[in-house]
Design an enzyme around this catalytic site. Structure first.
Site, short mmCIF file in Angstrom:
data_model
loop_
_atom_site.label_atom_id
_atom_site.label_comp_id
_atom_site.label_asym_id
_atom_site.label_seq_id
_atom_site.Cartn_x
_atom_site.Cartn_y
_atom_site.Cartn_z
N SER A 123 106.85 18.04 -56.39
CA SER A 123 106.84 19.37 -55.76
C SER A 123 108.25 19.89 -55.57
CB SER A 123 106.13 19.32 -54.41
OG SER A 123 106.74 18.36 -53.58
N HIS B 80 86.61 61.71 -49.31
CA HIS B 80 86.11 61.61 -50.70
C HIS B 80 87.11 62.22 -51.68
CE1 HIS B 80 82.19 60.74 -48.80
NE2 HIS B 80 82.57 61.71 -47.97
N SER C 212 109.97 58.08 -69.58
CA SER C 212 109.27 57.53 -70.73
C SER C 212 110.26 57.35 -71.88
CB SER C 212 108.15 58.49 -71.14
OG SER C 212 107.82 58.31 -72.49
N LYS D 17 109.16 63.01 -68.65
CA LYS D 17 108.44 62.21 -67.67
C LYS D 17 109.28 61.68 -66.52
CE LYS D 17 104.73 61.19 -67.63
NZ LYS D 17 103.93 60.13 -68.27
N ASN E 73 108.14 58.97 -63.80
CA ASN E 73 107.01 58.12 -63.43
C ASN E 73 107.29 57.33 -62.15
OD1 ASN E 73 105.66 58.90 -65.80
ND2 ASN E 73 106.72 57.31 -66.98
N GLU F 239 103.99 51.85 -58.44
CA GLU F 239 102.94 51.22 -59.25
C GLU F 239 103.09 49.70 -59.24
OE1 GLU F 239 101.94 54.50 -62.67
OE2 GLU F 239 103.88 53.54 -62.77
N TYR G 196 94.96 14.07 -44.94
CA TYR G 196 95.85 14.57 -45.99
C TYR G 196 95.29 14.29 -47.38
CZ TYR G 196 99.78 15.44 -49.02
OH TYR G 196 100.56 15.93 -50.03
N GLN H 91 99.76 19.80 -51.57
CA GLN H 91 101.08 20.09 -52.12
C GLN H 91 101.03 21.35 -53.02
OE1 GLN H 91 103.60 16.88 -53.80
NE2 GLN H 91 103.32 17.90 -55.76
#
Ligand code: ARG
Length: 495
Positions: free
Chosen positions: A25, A158, A279, A285, A287, A292, A319, A324
């Site tokens: 780990s 709505h 773009s 554009k 954006n 996003e 355990y 892990q």
């Protein structure tokens, strides 16, 4: 292959490198390396106080550990041939302080209680980071709301024009969501902040450990009171992840809203260029990519929660090594969330709200129709449902002008509103969004006067939360100071 100080008694030979790496780990444990050094220091100080380790060994170990804390662990401690960071640090100590002293550290302890303690310590730090990001977002929302208590805009149900509201009302609605996220995280913190250390593998130990002392040195409120629960439970991780998932869902809704608001058919907001892209083919554009990406990050955090719950649900006491594999999910969820918050705060702070467009849209789509129905109830004692139907019919007939409303009233209820005194001027006055908002009386509504108060209330609530956050940080700092004083006293002790 390095000799493994843990395996050499019970097991024969080494393991293929691929298996070692598969099981290790180490990569994820970089998150808890510094917590683990502190756990080692607290444990040794306590062993010494309980006379479970000799002064000379304790000093050797503590000096080395303090060195790691101040200057960082040597790279070798992170060697992936070790199962985890706990084994890595122990091996490093054996190299630096000698195998006799190094071999005395793990008395009365297991990696099971050790890792559970480290995870809680790191989770505390990350929760504090999340909280401070949330404070930034809430501060940005409150400041923008303060600027816009009088900015009238349409509200939606709505996603259809519904009723006029104010931008402050909108922004403070999100602030309320984030205030609850804050409260959930404080709540989680209180359950994270208890110490499993001294539970050993799960069944405690015959050595007289002082669990309260190690808890105190590490800033925990108390030792956990069942040693099996202490090593086996990870509901503090499930809880933190749940809170992060809810928070990211709230963030995602806000992202969605701003993305929509920035479209050329809504135009409520112009986002700062810094948070937008263009773009590669369409030169016009702009954006809203940052929002996003942020909306997408919520999916990752929900995924981490799902993975964690799925992993935990099939584990018997106590355990199991599966645990892990839980940790990277926690680290990733925190990383995504904590990176999102300050960026969102900046996006909100730098957004230009298009007040004229919002105002123009405030009355579009008959958003004021409810108010006309309410007016009929107030002034002419018409039952609300009848008034509602009259106005609905007028909208269907094409407008809320006097003659149309009159026709609707006659058709549906055989009432003449003109005879009752309704005029074109009254309708205009009643349907004015600014008047409607000013007349709102119910607590929590977007009345600009109430919004001014709401801004103040939100501000006070934020300051209180910030103070609570500061107190949590102070508690950790004080505990660390206490541990370092104990260290200095021991080192300076001529015994
Ligand atoms: N690396 C392990 C984990 O993260 C530490 C505990 C190992 N315990 C054990 N019994 N093998 O869970």
């Amino acid at each position: 292959m390095a000799t493994d100080q843990i395996r050499s008694g019970r097991l024969e030979g080494g393991r293929p490198a691929a298996v070692e790496q598969y099981l290790s780990s180490m990569e994820a444990d970089k998150q808890i390396a510094s917590s683990d050094i502190r756990v080692d220091i607290a444990h040794i100080l306590m062993l010494r106080k309980q006379n479970l380790i000799d002064a000379e060994s304790a000093k050797k170990l503590l000096k080395a550990l303090m060195g790691y804390l101040e200057s960082g662990l040597p790279a070798d401690a992170f060697n992936v041939t070790r199962e985890d960071i706990h084994a890595g640090i122990e091996a490093q100590l054996m190299a630096d302080a000698g195998s006799d002293a190094g071999g005395r550290m793990h008395l009365g302890r297991s990696r099971n209680d050790e890792v559970a303690t480290c995870l809680r310590m790191r989770t505390r730090e990350l929760l504090i980071e999340t909280l401070s990001g949330l404070f930034e977002v809430r501060q940005a929302l409150i400041s923008r709301a303060e600027e816009h208590t009088n900015t009238i805009m349409p509200g939606f149900t709505h996603l259809q024009h519904a009723q006029p509201t104010t931008l402050a009302h909108y922004l403070l609605a999100y602030e309320s969501l984030f205030a609850r996220d804050t409260s959930r995280l404080f709540d989680a913190y209180s359950r994270v902040n208890i110490s499993p250390l001294g539970s050993a593998a799960f069944a405690g130990t015959g050595f007289p450990l002082d669990r309260k002392l190690t808890a105190e040195y590490l800033g925990f409120t108390d030792p956990m009171d069942n040693s099996m629960d202490a090593v086996a439970n990870r509901d503090f991780i499930a809880e933190s992840l749940s809170d992060l998932a809810i928070l990211m869902v709230n963030i995602s809704r806000m992202c969605e809203e701003l993305i929509l608001w920035s479209t050329s058919f809504v135009r409520f907001v112009n986002l700062n260029d810094a948070y937008c892209s263009t773009s590669s083919i369409m030169p016009q554009k702009k954006n809203p990519d940052t929002l996003e990406i942020m909306r997408a990050k919520s999916a990752a955090v929900i995924g981490e929660l799902t993975a964690a719950l799925t992993l935990i649900k099939s584990l018997p006491m106590s355990y199991n090594r599966d645990l892990q594999d839980l940790n990277p999910h926690l680290w990733n969820a925190f990383a995504q969330t904590n990176a999102s918050l300050p960026i969102l705060a900046e996006i909100i702070s730098t957004a230009e709200f298009n007040v004229p467009v919002m105002k123009k849209q405030a009355a579009a789509g008959n958003t004021t129709a409810t108010e006309l129905a309410d007016f009929m109830v107030r002034e002419y004692n018409i039952p609300f449902r009848t008034a509602h139907n009259i106005v609905g019919r007028a909208v269907k007939l094409g407008s809320l002008e006097l003659d149309v409303v009159e026709t609707a009233a006659k058709e549906l209820a055989n009432i003449s509103l003109k005879e009752k005194g309704l005029t074109e001027e009254t309708i205009k006055k009643v349907l004015h969004p600014a008047t409607i908002l000013r007349e709102k009386k119910s607590f929590g509504s977007p009345n600009p006067k109430m919004m001014k108060k709401a801004v103040k209330v939100a501000d006070i609530r934020l300051v209180q939360d910030q103070v609570t956050g500061d107190i949590l940080q102070d508690q950790l700092r004080d505990a660390d100071e206490k541990m370092k004083t104990a260290y200095r006293n021991l080192i300076n002790d001529s015994e």
